[in-house]
Design an enzyme around this catalytic site. Structure first.
Site, mmCIF file in Angstrom:
data_model
loop_
_atom_site.group_PDB
_atom_site.id
_atom_site.type_symbol
_atom_site.label_atom_id
_atom_site.label_comp_id
_atom_site.label_asym_id
_atom_site.label_seq_id
_atom_site.Cartn_x
_atom_site.Cartn_y
_atom_site.Cartn_z
ATOM 1 N N ARG A 213 -12.495 51.576 -40.061
ATOM 2 C CA ARG A 213 -11.685 51.244 -41.248
ATOM 3 C C ARG A 213 -10.626 52.292 -41.569
ATOM 4 N NH1 ARG A 213 -16.771 49.671 -43.103
ATOM 5 N NH2 ARG A 213 -17.039 47.423 -42.902
ATOM 6 N N LYS B 151 4.412 51.565 -40.213
ATOM 7 C CA LYS B 151 4.213 50.197 -39.716
ATOM 8 C C LYS B 151 3.539 50.293 -38.353
ATOM 9 C CE LYS B 151 8.177 47.678 -41.515
ATOM 10 N NZ LYS B 151 9.298 46.853 -41.045
ATOM 11 N N GLU C 283 20.164 52.263 -32.577
ATOM 12 C CA GLU C 283 19.476 52.338 -33.881
ATOM 13 C C GLU C 283 20.063 53.484 -34.717
ATOM 14 O OE1 GLU C 283 17.187 50.247 -35.130
ATOM 15 O OE2 GLU C 283 16.180 49.292 -33.428
ATOM 16 N N LYS D 32 15.414 57.752 -43.039
ATOM 17 C CA LYS D 32 14.221 56.908 -42.992
ATOM 18 C C LYS D 32 13.165 57.426 -43.977
ATOM 19 C CE LYS D 32 11.388 53.761 -40.954
ATOM 20 N NZ LYS D 32 10.998 53.113 -39.719
ATOM 21 N N GLU E 93 8.531 47.692 -47.818
ATOM 22 C CA GLU E 93 9.690 46.846 -47.520
ATOM 23 C C GLU E 93 9.877 45.695 -48.509
ATOM 24 O OE1 GLU E 93 10.408 46.306 -43.279
ATOM 25 O OE2 GLU E 93 11.368 44.408 -43.749
ATOM 26 N N ARG F 65 14.079 49.247 -48.287
ATOM 27 C CA ARG F 65 13.744 49.395 -46.859
ATOM 28 C C ARG F 65 14.339 48.247 -46.040
ATOM 29 N NH1 ARG F 65 7.852 51.344 -44.316
ATOM 30 N NH2 ARG F 65 8.531 51.315 -42.147
ATOM 31 N N ASN G 201 16.976 46.564 -41.741
ATOM 32 C CA ASN G 201 16.997 45.366 -40.898
ATOM 33 C C ASN G 201 18.422 44.968 -40.513
ATOM 34 O OD1 ASN G 201 14.225 45.057 -40.859
ATOM 35 N ND2 ASN G 201 14.231 43.969 -42.815
ATOM 36 N N HIS H 60 19.124 43.130 -37.315
ATOM 37 C CA HIS H 60 17.852 42.673 -36.743
ATOM 38 C C HIS H 60 17.627 41.168 -36.872
ATOM 39 C CE1 HIS H 60 17.141 46.892 -36.314
ATOM 40 N NE2 HIS H 60 15.940 46.710 -35.810
ATOM 41 N N HIS I 43 16.703 40.033 -33.325
ATOM 42 C CA HIS I 43 15.385 39.499 -32.948
ATOM 43 C C HIS I 43 15.529 38.137 -32.274
ATOM 44 C CE1 HIS I 43 13.008 42.132 -36.017
ATOM 45 N NE2 HIS I 43 13.114 42.712 -34.848
ATOM 46 N N HIS J 86 15.274 46.342 -27.066
ATOM 47 C CA HIS J 86 15.377 45.995 -28.483
ATOM 48 C C HIS J 86 16.700 46.488 -29.091
ATOM 49 C CE1 HIS J 86 14.291 45.548 -32.685
ATOM 50 N NE2 HIS J 86 14.518 46.842 -32.852
HETATM 51 N N1 LIG Z 1 6.683 50.712 -36.369
HETATM 52 C C1 LIG Z 1 7.963 50.588 -36.626
HETATM 53 O O1 LIG Z 1 8.435 50.825 -37.731
HETATM 54 C C2 LIG Z 1 8.863 50.200 -35.496
HETATM 55 C C3 LIG Z 1 10.250 50.309 -35.662
HETATM 56 C C4 LIG Z 1 11.063 49.992 -34.572
HETATM 57 C C5 LIG Z 1 10.495 49.588 -33.364
HETATM 58 N N2 LIG Z 1 9.144 49.501 -33.259
HETATM 59 C C6 LIG Z 1 8.525 49.090 -31.998
HETATM 60 O O2 LIG Z 1 8.820 50.052 -31.009
HETATM 61 C C7 LIG Z 1 8.730 49.434 -29.734
HETATM 62 C C8 LIG Z 1 9.834 49.933 -28.847
HETATM 63 O O3 LIG Z 1 9.693 51.308 -28.656
HETATM 64 P P1 LIG Z 1 10.393 52.046 -27.432
HETATM 65 O O4 LIG Z 1 11.788 51.568 -27.286
HETATM 66 O O5 LIG Z 1 10.141 53.503 -27.640
HETATM 67 O O6 LIG Z 1 9.606 51.440 -26.183
HETATM 68 P P2 LIG Z 1 8.384 51.962 -25.266
HETATM 69 O O7 LIG Z 1 7.384 52.693 -26.067
HETATM 70 O O8 LIG Z 1 7.922 50.796 -24.491
HETATM 71 O O9 LIG Z 1 9.093 52.989 -24.300
HETATM 72 C C9 LIG Z 1 10.094 52.526 -23.431
HETATM 73 C C10 LIG Z 1 9.913 53.104 -22.039
HETATM 74 O O10 LIG Z 1 10.203 54.501 -22.084
HETATM 75 C C11 LIG Z 1 9.166 55.226 -21.420
HETATM 76 N N3 LIG Z 1 9.144 56.571 -22.009
HETATM 77 C C12 LIG Z 1 8.643 56.951 -23.204
HETATM 78 N N4 LIG Z 1 8.930 58.245 -23.423
HETATM 79 C C13 LIG Z 1 9.594 58.682 -22.339
HETATM 80 C C14 LIG Z 1 10.177 59.923 -21.973
HETATM 81 N N5 LIG Z 1 10.169 60.986 -22.803
HETATM 82 N N6 LIG Z 1 10.797 60.009 -20.770
HETATM 83 C C15 LIG Z 1 10.859 58.938 -19.929
HETATM 84 N N7 LIG Z 1 10.356 57.749 -20.233
HETATM 85 C C16 LIG Z 1 9.731 57.615 -21.428
HETATM 86 C C17 LIG Z 1 7.939 54.419 -21.605
HETATM 87 O O11 LIG Z 1 6.985 54.725 -20.605
HETATM 88 C C18 LIG Z 1 8.498 53.002 -21.502
HETATM 89 O O12 LIG Z 1 8.582 52.610 -20.145
HETATM 90 C C19 LIG Z 1 8.765 47.938 -29.965
HETATM 91 O O13 LIG Z 1 7.511 47.390 -29.671
HETATM 92 C C20 LIG Z 1 9.079 47.804 -31.441
HETATM 93 O O14 LIG Z 1 8.469 46.683 -32.036
HETATM 94 C C21 LIG Z 1 8.329 49.791 -34.289
HETATM 95 ZN ZN LIG Z 2 14.957 48.107 -34.558
#
Ligand SMILES: NC(=O)c1ccc[n+]([C@@H]2O[C@H](COP(=O)([O-])OP(=O)(O)OC[C@H]3O[C@@H](n4cnc5c(N)ncnc54)[C@H](O)[C@@H]3O)[C@@H](O)[C@H]2O)c1
Ligand SMILES: [Zn+2]
Length: 363
Positions: free
Chosen positions: A119, A141, A183, A226, A236, A240, A244, A247, A251, A264
């Site tokens: 939990r 999130k 971003e 942020k 949000e 917040r 978006n 987005h 999306h 993304h």
């Molecule tokens: N929680 C939130 O508020 C929030 C906000 C925006 C996005 N997200 C989420 O984040 C995700 C996308 O994150 P992302 O773009 O970081 O993708 P990811 O975590 O899949 O990383 C992308 C690629 O980069 C590689 N990688 C990571 N660090 C590295 C490094 N230092 N050097 C080389 N390669 C590296 C990973 O192995 C992967 O292949 C989505 O699922 C999205 O929904 C969440």
């Molecule tokens: Zn985004």
């Protein structure tokens, strides 16, 4: 270079975001100083750990890391289940803490495991992609995808700390790096004229060389924006939502192409252009500001093409977005550089015209 500390004061928890160029090698001492639980379980991916495990090893506290695959296609409940297995194997209890070292996918999954295991246990985020450093690691999130759609299961669970070290970014592919940079442009256009002007002068150098000295102030400013927004509106319900920007259409572009064509950030880049054209067509955004944004965006690099998408698919996907409230389409639209407004009365005809103007559909 000294360590920067930014505080997030969310309703459910206050915590620091530390930003500095040599954090990776000293994770243990920083976590100790912050009073993070001594019983730690590192969650990372094989890819990230191969590249950075040596430097980040002090976070392990003598245990083996739980390595699960990252990338959008691994972001589901089965992977979270593997994290639970790792926590059980490490005899994690309510006083233990997860240290999530990776991109947004690792952060969202490890954060969700932390929100739900027994939990709720503590989590510290050590983001290793630009997207995760400026966006996903801050704000609490967490969640995973279901076969039916993205982020459909999740929880708000604020971390105990976020440790941001830009030196991780040296190993990112150019494409992943640029996806994060879009971003950064989002923060600039949505809420900071000074960041926008800084990027106009430096985006090229940042994208090409990724020097910590050039990256640090940009990452810091995004984290400040942020952190400020999350402090004001943790769940949000108000301000917040400005994050978006880009987005709603973004999306939809991701969904219509089944998450296979765009990173993304790339889809969001097209989405931001649509929003700029929409704002201009409604007489709310000066064409000079719209074009300045377009120049900055395309200066970062070329985006995957988009003009072949079917208009009806795109319009349907936008209509299904989570940001549709009671049938009305919510859109974050810029009214100048660094300022946006949220509107709720966008018609399909207006949207179609903006998609055409941005080059996303033909008619
Ligand atoms: N929680 C939130 O508020 C929030 C906000 C925006 C996005 N997200 C989420 O984040 C995700 C996308 O994150 P992302 O773009 O970081 O993708 P990811 O975590 O899949 O990383 C992308 C690629 O980069 C590689 N990688 C990571 N660090 C590295 C490094 N230092 N050097 C080389 N390669 C590296 C990973 O192995 C992967 O292949 C989505 O699922 C999205 O929904 C969440
Ligand atoms: Zn985004």
């Amino acid at each position: 270079m000294s360590l920067i500390r930014i505080d997030v004061a969310a309703g459910s928890r206050s915590y620091p975001v530390l930003v500095g160029p040599d954090l990776a090698g000293r994770l243990k001492s920083h976590l100790d100083d912050l009073g993070f639980p001594a019983h730690r379980v590192v969650v990372s991916s094989p890819h990230v750990w191969r590249l950075h495990g040596d430097r980040a090893a002090s976070a392990l506290a003598g245990r083996t890391p739980v390595l699960v695959r990252d990338g959008e296609r691994s972001k589901h409940l089965r992977t979270v289940s593997r994290i639970y297995d790792g926590l059980i194997a490490a005899a994690a209890d309510r006083g233990s803490g997860i240290v999530a070292i990776g991109g947004g996918v690792i952060g969202d999954m490890a954060g969700f495991a932390a929100a739900t295991y027994l939990r709720g246990i503590a989590v510290a985020h050590v983001p290793t992609t630009l997207l995760a450093q400026v966006d996903s690691a801050i704000g609490g999130k967490t969640g995973v995808n279901l076969p039916q759609g993205k982020n459909l299961v999740g929880a708000f669970h604020q971390p105990a700390a976020v440790l941001v070290d830009p030196s991780f970014l040296a190993t990112l592919s150019g494409r992943e790096f640029r996806a994060g940079l879009y971003e950064v442009l989002k923060y600039a256009m949505a809420s900071s004229l000074s960041l926008f002007e800084h990027l106009q002068k430096n985006a090229d150098t940042i994208a090409r060389h990724r020097h910590a000295a050039a990256l640090l102030p940009v990452i810091e400013q995004c984290c400040r924006i942020k952190a400020g927004i999350v402090t004001e509106d943790e769940r949000e319900q108000g301000v917040r939502r400005v994050l978006n920007f880009g987005h709603t259409a973004g999306h939809a572009f991701e969904a219509v192409t089944r998450y296979a064509r765009f990173r993304h950030g790339e889809a969001v880049a097209w989405g931001m252009l649509v929003a700029c054209h929409l704002a201009h067509l409604r007489g709310r955004l000066d064409p000079g500001d719209r074009d300045a944004f377009g120049r900055l965006l395309f200066g970062v690099g070329t985006l995957p093409t988009i003009g072949d998408l079917r208009t009806s698919d795109v319009l349907d996907a936008i209509g299904r977005d989570k940001k549709v409230v009671e049938g009305r389409l919510n859109f974050v639209l810029p009214v100048g550089i660094g300022r946006v407004e949220i509107v709720q009365d966008v018609t399909t005809d207006e949207l179609r015209a903006a998609l055409v103007a941005a080059g996303c559909i033909n008619s």
